[in-house]
Design a protein around this motif. Structure first.
Motif, mmCIF file in Angstrom:
data_model
loop_
_atom_site.group_PDB
_atom_site.id
_atom_site.type_symbol
_atom_site.label_atom_id
_atom_site.label_comp_id
_atom_site.label_asym_id
_atom_site.label_seq_id
_atom_site.Cartn_x
_atom_site.Cartn_y
_atom_site.Cartn_z
ATOM 1 N N VAL A 1 33.839 41.366 64.553
ATOM 2 C CA VAL A 1 33.707 39.862 63.903
ATOM 3 C C VAL A 1 35.218 39.254 63.763
ATOM 4 C CG1 VAL A 1 32.943 38.365 62.120
ATOM 5 C CG2 VAL A 1 31.419 40.172 62.782
ATOM 6 N N SER A 2 35.431 38.303 64.194
ATOM 7 C CA SER A 2 36.688 37.581 64.287
ATOM 8 C C SER A 2 36.750 36.390 63.237
ATOM 9 C CB SER A 2 37.219 37.131 65.553
ATOM 10 O OG SER A 2 37.960 38.569 65.760
ATOM 11 N N PHE A 3 37.549 35.969 62.359
ATOM 12 C CA PHE A 3 37.614 34.889 61.824
ATOM 13 C C PHE A 3 39.104 34.427 61.686
ATOM 14 C CE2 PHE A 3 38.208 38.089 58.530
ATOM 15 C CZ PHE A 3 39.296 37.451 57.704
ATOM 16 N N THR A 4 39.342 33.182 61.074
ATOM 17 C CA THR A 4 40.709 32.689 60.760
ATOM 18 C C THR A 4 40.384 31.962 59.361
ATOM 19 O OG1 THR A 4 40.211 30.518 61.884
ATOM 20 C CG2 THR A 4 41.474 32.418 62.909
ATOM 21 N N VAL A 5 41.366 31.955 58.650
ATOM 22 C CA VAL A 5 41.623 31.083 57.324
ATOM 23 C C VAL A 5 42.516 29.891 57.509
ATOM 24 C CG1 VAL A 5 42.344 31.230 54.728
ATOM 25 C CG2 VAL A 5 41.203 33.324 56.020
ATOM 26 N N ASP A 6 41.957 28.784 57.330
ATOM 27 C CA ASP A 6 42.749 27.527 57.249
ATOM 28 C C ASP A 6 43.948 27.745 56.754
ATOM 29 O OD1 ASP A 6 40.579 26.660 58.755
ATOM 30 O OD2 ASP A 6 39.775 25.158 57.199
ATOM 31 N N GLY A 7 44.897 27.307 57.283
ATOM 32 C CA GLY A 7 46.542 27.346 56.859
ATOM 33 C C GLY A 7 46.991 28.290 56.658
ATOM 34 N N VAL A 8 46.598 29.675 56.893
ATOM 35 C CA VAL A 8 47.081 30.970 56.745
ATOM 36 C C VAL A 8 47.247 31.616 58.050
ATOM 37 C CG1 VAL A 8 47.243 32.953 55.494
ATOM 38 C CG2 VAL A 8 46.093 30.951 54.428
ATOM 39 N N THR B 1 33.672 44.649 80.923
ATOM 40 C CA THR B 1 33.626 45.024 79.600
ATOM 41 C C THR B 1 32.131 45.147 79.311
ATOM 42 O OG1 THR B 1 34.383 45.140 77.328
ATOM 43 C CG2 THR B 1 34.066 43.125 78.276
ATOM 44 N N HIS B 2 31.595 46.092 78.443
ATOM 45 C CA HIS B 2 30.393 46.208 78.023
ATOM 46 C C HIS B 2 30.192 45.268 76.607
ATOM 47 C CE1 HIS B 2 26.504 48.908 77.121
ATOM 48 N NE2 HIS B 2 26.303 47.499 77.245
ATOM 49 N N ALA B 3 31.559 45.049 75.810
ATOM 50 C CA ALA B 3 31.220 44.307 74.673
ATOM 51 C C ALA B 3 32.531 43.872 74.447
ATOM 52 C CB ALA B 3 30.748 45.033 73.557
ATOM 53 N N SER B 4 33.043 42.665 73.933
ATOM 54 C CA SER B 4 34.198 42.308 73.620
ATOM 55 C C SER B 4 34.598 42.789 72.213
ATOM 56 C CB SER B 4 34.314 40.746 73.369
ATOM 57 O OG SER B 4 35.547 40.163 72.970
ATOM 58 N N ASN B 5 36.094 43.230 72.256
ATOM 59 C CA ASN B 5 36.533 43.698 71.349
ATOM 60 C C ASN B 5 37.162 42.661 70.210
ATOM 61 O OD1 ASN B 5 39.114 42.999 72.975
ATOM 62 N ND2 ASN B 5 40.195 44.380 71.548
ATOM 63 N N ILE B 6 36.825 41.327 70.510
ATOM 64 C CA ILE B 6 37.224 40.215 69.520
ATOM 65 C C ILE B 6 35.931 39.736 68.885
ATOM 66 C CG2 ILE B 6 38.131 38.122 69.494
ATOM 67 C CD1 ILE B 6 40.110 40.148 70.731
ATOM 68 N N ASN B 7 34.723 39.541 69.625
ATOM 69 C CA ASN B 7 33.813 38.973 68.797
ATOM 70 C C ASN B 7 32.691 39.744 68.912
ATOM 71 O OD1 ASN B 7 33.109 38.318 71.302
ATOM 72 N ND2 ASN B 7 32.401 36.178 70.712
ATOM 73 N N GLY B 8 32.691 40.915 69.611
ATOM 74 C CA GLY B 8 31.530 41.747 69.880
ATOM 75 C C GLY B 8 30.432 41.563 70.585
ATOM 76 N N VAL B 9 30.594 40.399 71.345
ATOM 77 C CA VAL B 9 29.568 39.818 72.349
ATOM 78 C C VAL B 9 29.302 41.160 73.247
ATOM 79 C CG1 VAL B 9 31.176 38.684 73.828
ATOM 80 C CG2 VAL B 9 28.587 38.035 73.795
ATOM 81 N N LEU B 10 27.848 41.171 73.382
ATOM 82 C CA LEU B 10 27.588 42.067 74.448
ATOM 83 C C LEU B 10 27.223 41.488 75.890
ATOM 84 C CD1 LEU B 10 24.729 44.411 72.714
ATOM 85 C CD2 LEU B 10 26.625 45.302 73.954
ATOM 86 N N ILE B 11 28.084 41.898 76.852
ATOM 87 C CA ILE B 11 27.870 41.664 78.207
ATOM 88 C C ILE B 11 26.365 42.117 78.740
ATOM 89 C CG2 ILE B 11 29.202 41.199 80.367
ATOM 90 C CD1 ILE B 11 30.495 40.108 78.034
ATOM 91 N N PRO B 12 25.907 41.218 79.516
ATOM 92 C CA PRO B 12 24.688 41.831 79.950
ATOM 93 C C PRO B 12 24.836 42.615 81.478
ATOM 94 C CG PRO B 12 25.022 39.319 80.767
ATOM 95 C CD PRO B 12 25.891 39.860 79.827
ATOM 96 N N ILE B 13 25.109 43.857 80.985
ATOM 97 C CA ILE B 13 25.241 44.939 82.269
ATOM 98 C C ILE B 13 24.256 45.004 83.055
ATOM 99 C CG2 ILE B 13 26.333 47.079 82.654
ATOM 100 C CD1 ILE B 13 28.563 45.475 81.839
ATOM 101 N N GLU B 14 23.092 45.049 82.522
ATOM 102 C CA GLU B 14 21.900 45.403 83.315
ATOM 103 C C GLU B 14 21.838 44.418 84.576
ATOM 104 O OE1 GLU B 14 21.966 45.326 80.261
ATOM 105 O OE2 GLU B 14 20.870 46.846 79.311
#
Length: 382
Positions: free
Chosen positions: A306-313, A145-158
């Protein structure tokens, strides 16, 4: 409604997209390449103009190597099933979407291919040294993948492209989260095949997408049938792009896709990426200021996911409350990317994903922060 689910589908679209689709349906809604009359020629002209725009966007020399598909997943299946053979070895990453992982796992079961997943490294989202050392004599493909669909990290494709070229192995890239948002040059980046959807960063409608295939890569078609050429022959034609586009193309969708690409080219990918990066940083900073909110942003360069969680929910409950009580659209769960959640350590419950787009504003994100603050206080009994 505040729409913050652009990683799934960008919305709203530029007005030119719906206009182009309406114009196609009302004024030249014939089959492209399936007749000699003027309506058919007009439809074919629209298809080829969109193909030319795609080639321009991805720095492809010959537009005939751009294949239209139903979506990015269709493109990925065409690439994998059209190239891999029984017993082949495939190298991929721990960030892959199910569009990559599920076809590979099915082919592992049905065809005996070997799949090797490369984990994150200490110096980046993929351990490049391990990836290079994983290449064997029967390695037929590297997929990333070129970028994660979870946290958006760009993979060094070059850098992966350099390894692929050095080892003589084709590189297939999933550009679902980067096409139209991050500059892509298939030749300079060493990309042999590029799969992409039309409905995300390219700002086109659903049901569109495509696959770039390097001119020297002998890919087999996934679907056989009528192509509008060589109709007297029972054999599938070999000429691109027709060999891979059997059946009637989604001409209205391709017309809309062309308008979306034109918008991207006029605004400039660098400008789009700059603006979305500003929104993303504003989003991350705002989320980190909230109590009981844990942000899983990438420490490396990323796109606007961007991904996040809320404690207890539970993430699904957070998304439901945002939708029903605040009219804010986000996505929660596993996002069709179990591998990525395993890599991030969020595979027990998933996350809430926020993905702002070019048409969002900081004011949209401020309303999200206010809503999350109220949710946290409600569940904390404050």
């Amino acid at each position: 409604m505040i729409y913050l689910d652009n990683a799934a589908t960008t919305w709203p679209k530029p007005e030119s997209v719906s206009k182009a689709m309406k114009d196609c349906l009302q004024n030249y809604g014939a089959n492209p390449g399936r007749g000699g009359h003027q309506l058919s020629r007009m439809a074919a002209q629209t298809v080829e103009e969109t193909r030319r725009l795609l080639a321009q966007l991805f720095h492809v020399q010959d537009p005939k190597n751009m294949i239209f598909c139903q979506n990015g997943t269709h493109a990925m299946n065409l690439a994998l099933k059209g190239w891999l053979r029984k017993g082949d070895h495939v190298i991929t990453t721990g960030w892959e979407h199910h569009a990559v992982a599920r076809p590979l796992e099915a082919m592992k079961k049905d065809m005996g291919i070997q799949v090797e997943y490369i984990p994150s490294g200490t110096e980046g989202p993929v351990d490049l040294k391990r990836l290079e050392s994983a290449v064997q004599s029967h390695t037929r493909l590297i997929v990333s993948t070129h970028a994660s669909n979870i946290n958006g990290v760009l993979i060094p494709i070059e850098k992966i492209g350099e390894i692929a070229k050095k080892k003589g192995v084709p590189l297939l890239v999933d550009a679902a989260q980067t096409a139209g948002m991050v500059p892509i040059d298939v030749e300079s980046m060493g990309i042999s095949m590029l799969a992409f959807p039309g409905h995300k960063g390219l700002l086109g409608p659903q049901g569109t997408g495509g696959l770039y295939v390097a001119p020297d890569l002998p890919l087999q078609p996934l679907i056989y049938g009528g192509t509008g050429s060589r109709s007297e022959d029972f054999q599938q034609p070999e000429e691109r792009p027709g060999a891979f586009e059997s059946g009637t193309l989604n001409t209205p969708g391709i017309a809309g896709l062309g308008a979306g690409i034109q918008f991207v080219l006029e605004k400039g990918i660098n400008e789009i990426h700059r603006y979305e990066s500003l929104l993303t940083q504003y989003l991350v900073d705002g989320l980190k200021r909230l109590e009981k909110v844990r942000v899983f942003n990438s420490e490396y360069p990323s796109v606007s996911v961007v991904s996040f969680t809320v404690d207890g929910v539970e993430p699904l409950e957070v998304a439901m409350i945002l939708d029903e009580h605040y009219e804010i659209a986000v996505r929660a769960g596993y996002h069709c990317a179990a591998l990525a959640h395993q890599t991030m350590g969020t595979d027990q419950h998933g996350t809430v994903r926020v993905s702002p787009g070019y048409f969002n504003t900081k004011e949209d994100l401020d309303q999200l922060f206010e809503a999350l603050d109220e949710i946290v206080k409600a569940f904390s009994g404050l």
